[in-house]
Design a protein around this motif. Structure first.
Motif, PDB file in Angstrom:
ATOM      1  N   SER A 155       0.851  -1.184   0.000  1.00 27.21           N
ATOM      2  CA  SER A 155       0.000   0.000   0.000  1.00 27.21           C
ATOM      3  C   SER A 155       0.888   1.235   0.000  1.00 27.21           C
ATOM      4  CB  SER A 155      -0.870   0.012   1.264  1.00 27.21           C
ATOM      5  OG  SER A 155      -1.680   1.160   1.279  1.00 27.21           O
ATOM      6  N   ASP A 156       0.392   2.311  -0.603  1.00 26.20           N
ATOM      7  CA  ASP A 156       1.064   3.609  -0.429  1.00 26.20           C
ATOM      8  C   ASP A 156       0.274   4.457   0.558  1.00 26.20           C
ATOM      9  OD1 ASP A 156       3.314   3.195  -1.937  1.00 26.20           O
ATOM     10  OD2 ASP A 156       2.532   4.118  -3.768  1.00 26.20           O
ATOM     11  N   ASP A 157      -0.347   3.780   1.537  1.00 25.87           N
ATOM     12  CA  ASP A 157      -1.302   4.441   2.425  1.00 25.87           C
ATOM     13  C   ASP A 157      -0.779   5.757   2.991  1.00 25.87           C
ATOM     14  OD1 ASP A 157      -3.876   4.422   3.823  1.00 25.87           O
ATOM     15  OD2 ASP A 157      -2.617   4.425   5.604  1.00 25.87           O
ATOM     16  N   GLY A 158      -1.731   6.621   3.220  1.00 29.43           N
ATOM     17  CA  GLY A 158      -1.428   8.006   3.528  1.00 29.43           C
ATOM     18  C   GLY A 158      -1.710   8.802   2.266  1.00 29.43           C
ATOM     19  N   ARG A 159      -1.479   8.129   1.150  1.00 32.63           N
ATOM     20  CA  ARG A 159      -1.846   8.690  -0.138  1.00 32.63           C
ATOM     21  C   ARG A 159      -2.276   7.550  -1.058  1.00 32.63           C
ATOM     22  NH1 ARG A 159       4.271  10.597  -1.807  1.00 32.63           N
ATOM     23  NH2 ARG A 159       4.424  11.179   0.380  1.00 32.63           N
ATOM     24  N   PRO A 160      -2.975   7.902  -2.123  1.00 32.77           N
ATOM     25  CA  PRO A 160      -3.388   6.860  -3.066  1.00 32.77           C
ATOM     26  C   PRO A 160      -2.205   6.402  -3.916  1.00 32.77           C
ATOM     27  CG  PRO A 160      -4.132   9.019  -3.808  1.00 32.77           C
ATOM     28  CD  PRO A 160      -3.493   9.227  -2.480  1.00 32.77           C
ATOM     29  N   ILE A 161      -2.307   5.227  -4.498  1.00 35.23           N
ATOM     30  CA  ILE A 161      -1.321   4.827  -5.510  1.00 35.23           C
ATOM     31  C   ILE A 161      -1.500   5.815  -6.659  1.00 35.23           C
ATOM     32  CG2 ILE A 161      -0.667   3.016  -7.146  1.00 35.23           C
ATOM     33  CD1 ILE A 161      -1.394   1.009  -4.889  1.00 35.23           C
ATOM     34  N   ALA A 162      -0.383   6.490  -6.991  1.00 39.44           N
ATOM     35  CA  ALA A 162      -0.489   7.772  -7.688  1.00 39.44           C
ATOM     36  C   ALA A 162      -1.238   7.758  -9.013  1.00 39.44           C
ATOM     37  CB  ALA A 162       0.905   8.356  -7.876  1.00 39.44           C
ATOM     38  N   SER A 163      -1.010   6.760  -9.831  1.00 38.11           N
ATOM     39  CA  SER A 163      -1.664   6.801 -11.135  1.00 38.11           C
ATOM     40  C   SER A 163      -2.292   5.460 -11.442  1.00 38.11           C
ATOM     41  CB  SER A 163      -0.646   7.141 -12.222  1.00 38.11           C
ATOM     42  OG  SER A 163       0.261   6.059 -12.372  1.00 38.11           O
ATOM     43  N   ALA A 164      -3.232   5.486 -12.367  1.00 36.56           N
ATOM     44  CA  ALA A 164      -3.880   4.246 -12.778  1.00 36.56           C
ATOM     45  C   ALA A 164      -2.849   3.305 -13.404  1.00 36.56           C
ATOM     46  CB  ALA A 164      -5.000   4.553 -13.762  1.00 36.56           C
ATOM     47  N   LYS A 165      -1.889   3.882 -14.093  1.00 33.05           N
ATOM     48  CA  LYS A 165      -0.851   3.074 -14.730  1.00 33.05           C
ATOM     49  C   LYS A 165      -0.018   2.333 -13.681  1.00 33.05           C
ATOM     50  CE  LYS A 165       3.292   3.514 -17.534  1.00 33.05           C
ATOM     51  NZ  LYS A 165       4.321   4.455 -17.947  1.00 33.05           N
ATOM     52  N   LEU A 166       0.399   3.078 -12.655  1.00 35.40           N
ATOM     53  CA  LEU A 166       1.181   2.441 -11.590  1.00 35.40           C
ATOM     54  C   LEU A 166       0.346   1.391 -10.869  1.00 35.40           C
ATOM     55  CD1 LEU A 166       3.801   2.357  -9.883  1.00 35.40           C
ATOM     56  CD2 LEU A 166       2.732   4.034  -8.369  1.00 35.40           C
ATOM     57  N   LEU A 167      -0.907   1.733 -10.614  1.00 42.29           N
ATOM     58  CA  LEU A 167      -1.784   0.779  -9.932  1.00 42.29           C
ATOM     59  C   LEU A 167      -1.880  -0.513 -10.747  1.00 42.29           C
ATOM     60  CD1 LEU A 167      -3.746   0.038  -7.654  1.00 42.29           C
ATOM     61  CD2 LEU A 167      -5.568   1.169  -8.950  1.00 42.29           C
ATOM     62  N   ARG A 168      -1.982  -0.364 -12.053  1.00 45.87           N
ATOM     63  CA  ARG A 168      -2.058  -1.541 -12.917  1.00 45.87           C
ATOM     64  C   ARG A 168      -0.803  -2.402 -12.753  1.00 45.87           C
ATOM     65  NH1 ARG A 168      -2.588  -1.822 -19.538  1.00 45.87           N
ATOM     66  NH2 ARG A 168      -2.855  -4.082 -19.587  1.00 45.87           N
ATOM     67  N   GLN A 169       0.360  -1.745 -12.759  1.00 45.67           N
ATOM     68  CA  GLN A 169       1.611  -2.499 -12.608  1.00 45.67           C
ATOM     69  C   GLN A 169       1.670  -3.198 -11.257  1.00 45.67           C
ATOM     70  OE1 GLN A 169       4.541   0.557 -13.143  1.00 45.67           O
ATOM     71  NE2 GLN A 169       4.607   0.319 -15.373  1.00 45.67           N
TER      72      GLN A 169
END
Lengths: 322, 422
Positions: B149-163
């Motif tokens: 998790s990158d908690d405290g903040r969202p996983i920055a981009s949809a692309k990164l989340l996909r990876q």
């Protein structure tokens, strides 16, 4: 009659009676403003701390002058030179000021609720001179006395407010104040500054409608309040200045759609040619400068009520007898 | 050997609900049966108490390394033990961020040296949680992380989340996202609504969360990975989770005790103890969360225990950090708001603290022979008052100071040892 409240944090917690009381108490101070000699000794020996954490010219000068015309001294903290710049917390700065033993603190801050927070740590009265996008109670009080002078009443007025209502503490305090007297508000401005939740601000017995067309908004107005366009807000969200002028500038043509008895108010600083046409700013319906003068009267009355009130005088009498 | 006598064993895994004895031998449960006779065993009388599998908190901040003036692994886990938790999963937003195996090992070493309960670290999804490059997820997994998790903040981009979702799917790790469209947050400090309007505080619209939940659901569909929504707080988000599950996607979510208890209407005095992220929501959102906890749409209750030192919270509302401490009040709030009000059964509540989070992590929780000797003993009737000053946490930032509760933790057993007892 003595004062029912210890602080002035906002208009919302006040009753109609509180408001009427402050306005009545302002009357004698209003008269003083036209005297050749304006200085009283009522608060001689008292000190007013002016803590302006957000830059301000007119409100700070108005409070400073009000204090001085009551014979009080003032100490000044200004945003530019503030220790906050050096990283000190608000509470430490305020406690430091308090340790210099002022009798009251007049405070402006860019955070909504900052005076409420500070008040929990202090014994002395706190006067809110504007907190974030929350309230600016002395502005609403000086507006009220100006309206009373011009219209002879505060009850059931049709009040139109034009501009960035969402971010305006002036609008919120005026809605609270005139709303308690049953006002019908018409709020007008760009849609992004006019969210539907604004309607929930209406005090009991008052009403709020949102109108995007300025011609409709002014039509039945007894009072037209023009808000300052905070240019720093134009970028959030981006709104082209020319669009604002095109749609929302109060021009003579638009003002003519309002009843001829309608008055025009502006809390200042006013930018001619932006939110208001210069002709409107200077027309007989405009009471912009009366607002400024009345600001002194209302602020003198408040300082008198909160730090010099009748019950303090009796204490002074006791000391004199010692 | 520890013999727990006469407790009402409530075990969601086996649906057991009976007065039984539980015999612990070392770090395992040896036997669960009525009237066990074990000469020489230490006896803990659990008459009148519930005996449940050890509670797992999927979401907390222990602040170590880096901010030990707010909390340490030692103080945080002591508070967790007092809250009935036998396992806590700590978020990686420490200083430095837990984005590599050496930080993970450091946390686990500190835990081995002084933690009261099990500490299962969650690793960062991206290096420094900055949302750019992938963190050393596989190396952290070998070191012991249980999720990313990158908690405290969202996983920055949809692309990164996909990876991250693709990668973690291959590693068998759930991806926990702090769902928030930061462009809609724009410096907001509470939920947007009538109260934020009245208080002149900048609002965060509910859709800042639900848009990000929707993004995660769609990436879960694209990748087939396991997407877990951290601290879900509003109705629309829950709708997205429900729809995803109906489509057979691996999407799970947690809800915090404060979100099913409090609403934004309470922020009337600029009290920073009510400031958390996601912010307290409207009444209808709160009611939707309770409905989701009842109908199974919500997988678990997680505390988002977020300690902050007094000085950092004793400031203007908009300058205060988000977050409240939550270990010691979680169970009592769940009992008070969900069970005593008959919104959910006691068994369902236990599931939300035990098998619910365990399923997300792909592990088992049970009161059964052979299972780990991690147990939570609690009362449903004990009258007590929570005092922040008495908390085992280093921090005091809670809106529940002085709250009177009916029912709460009575003893916490980790690996066969009583780590806390009222």
């Amino acid at each position: 009659m003595s004062c029912r409240f210890h602080h002035l944090l906002g208009i919302e917690p006040l009753t109609r009676e509180d408001i009427s009381f402050i306005l009545e108490q302002s009357r004698p101070f209003q008269e003083i403003q036209s005297h050749p000699l304006k200085k009283l000794a009522t608060l001689r020996g008292k000190t007013v701390a002016l803590a302006f954490f957000e830059s301000s010219t007119r409100t700070r000068i108005s409070f400073g002058t009000a204090a001085s015309r009551l014979g009080a001294d003032s100490m000044n903290l200004q945003a530019e030179s503030s220790s906050l710049r050096k990283g000190e917390s608000l509470i430490d700065t305020v406690k430091t000021l308090d340790a210099m033993k002022p009798d009251c603190i007049v405070m402006r801050h860019s955070s909504s609720g900052a005076p409420h927070f500070v008040q929990q740590h202090l014994q002395i009265p706190v006067i809110n001179a504007g907190d974030g996008t929350h309230e600016h109670p002395t502005q609403a009080l000086l507006d009220a006395i100006t309206i009373l002078d011009r219209k002879g009443r505060l009850d059931h007025l049709n009040v139109t407010i034009i501009g960035d209502i969402l971010h305006s503490r002036v609008a919120r305090s005026n809605i609270q104040l005139l709303g308690k007297f049953g006002a019908h508000f018409t709020l007008c401005g760009p849609a992004m500054w006019l969210p539907s939740e604004l309607e929930t601000l209406a005090p009991l017995g008052s009403s709020i409608r949102r109108v995007s067309n300025i011609e409709d908004a002014v039509r039945d107005a007894d009072v037209v309040m023009v808000l300052r366009v905070q240019q720093e807000r134009l970028h959030e969200p981006a709104l082209p200045l020319d669009d604002y002028i095109l749609l929302y500038q109060l021009t003579p043509e638009r003002l003519r759609l309002a009843p001829s008895h309608a008055i025009v108010m502006h809390p200042g600083p006013m930018i001619r040619g932006l939110e208001i046409d210069p002709v409107v700013a200077d027309c007989p319906q405009s009471c912009v400068l009366e607002q400024v003068t009345n600001g002194l009267a209302v602020r003198m009355a408040l300082l008198f009520l909160l730090i010099g009130g009748p019950h303090d005088e009796s204490k002074e009498a006791l000391h004199a007898a010692d | 050997m520890l013999l727990i006598k006469n407790g009402r064993v409530l075990d969601p895994a086996s649906k057991t609900d009976a007065v039984l004895d539980v015999l612990l031998d070392g770090d395992r449960i040896a036997q669960v049966a009525p009237g066990i006779n074990a000469p020489g065993a230490e006896v803990l009388d659990a008459s009148g108490l519930i005996v449940a599998p050890g509670f797992t908190d999927l979401h907390c901040h222990l602040r170590e390394p880096g901010e030990d003036f707010k909390e340490t692994i030692e103080t945080g886990t002591r508070a967790a033990a007092r809250g009935g938790f036998t396992t806590v999963c700590c978020m990686p937003n420490t200083k430095p961020v837990n984005d590599n195996a050496s930080v993970t090992r450091g946390i686990l070493e500190r835990a081995a040296a002084g933690a009261s309960v099990r500490v299962w670290p969650i690793g960062a999804a991206s290096l420094g949680s900055k949302g750019e490059a992938l963190a050393e997820i596989a190396a952290m997994k070998s070191a012991g992380i249980v999720a990313v998790s990158d908690d405290g903040r969202p996983i920055a981009s949809a692309k990164l989340l996909r990876q991250v979702m693709d990668y973690c799917n291959s590693l068998g790790l759930p991806v926990i996202d702090h769902c928030e469209d930061t462009s809609l947050v724009g410096g907001g400090v509470m939920r947007e609504g009538p109260t934020s309007m009245r208080m002149g505080l900048r609002g965060i619209p509910a859709c800042a969360e639900s848009i990000a939940v929707s993004r995660g659901v769609q990436i879960a569909e694209l990748t087939g990975g396991h997407f877990h929504v951290a601290h879900l707080s509003c109705r629309e988000s829950l709708e997205h989770v429900r729809a995803a599950r109906a489509d057979g996607l691996r999407v799970t979510c947690e809800v915090t005790p404060h979100h099913f208890t409090l609403t934004d209407e309470l922020i009337t005095t600029y009290d920073t103890r009510f400031k958390m992220n996601p912010p307290l929501a409207s009444r209808s959102d709160r009611d939707a969360l309770i409905a989701g906890l009842a109908d199974g749409s919500v997988d678990c209750i997680a505390t988002d225990h977020a300690p902050h030192d007094a000085a950092s919270k004793d400031v203007e509302f908009d300058k205060a950090p988000f977050g409240i401490i939550g270990f010691e009040t979680a169970l009592a709030l769940a009992l008070g708001k969900l069970v005593h009000t008959n919104r959910i059964s006691l068994m369902r509540m236990i599931e939300l603290f035990t098998t619910g989070p365990a399923r997300i992590l792909g592990i088992k929780r049970a009161v059964a022979a052979g299972a780990a000797a991690d147990l939570t003993l609690f009362s449903t009737t004990h009258q007590w008052t929570f005092r922040a000053a008495d908390s085992a946490s280093k921090s005091r930032n809670t809106p529940f100071d002085g709250a009177a509760f009916t029912g709460g933790p009575m003893a916490t057993i980790v690996a066969g040892k009583i780590v806390w007892k009222r």
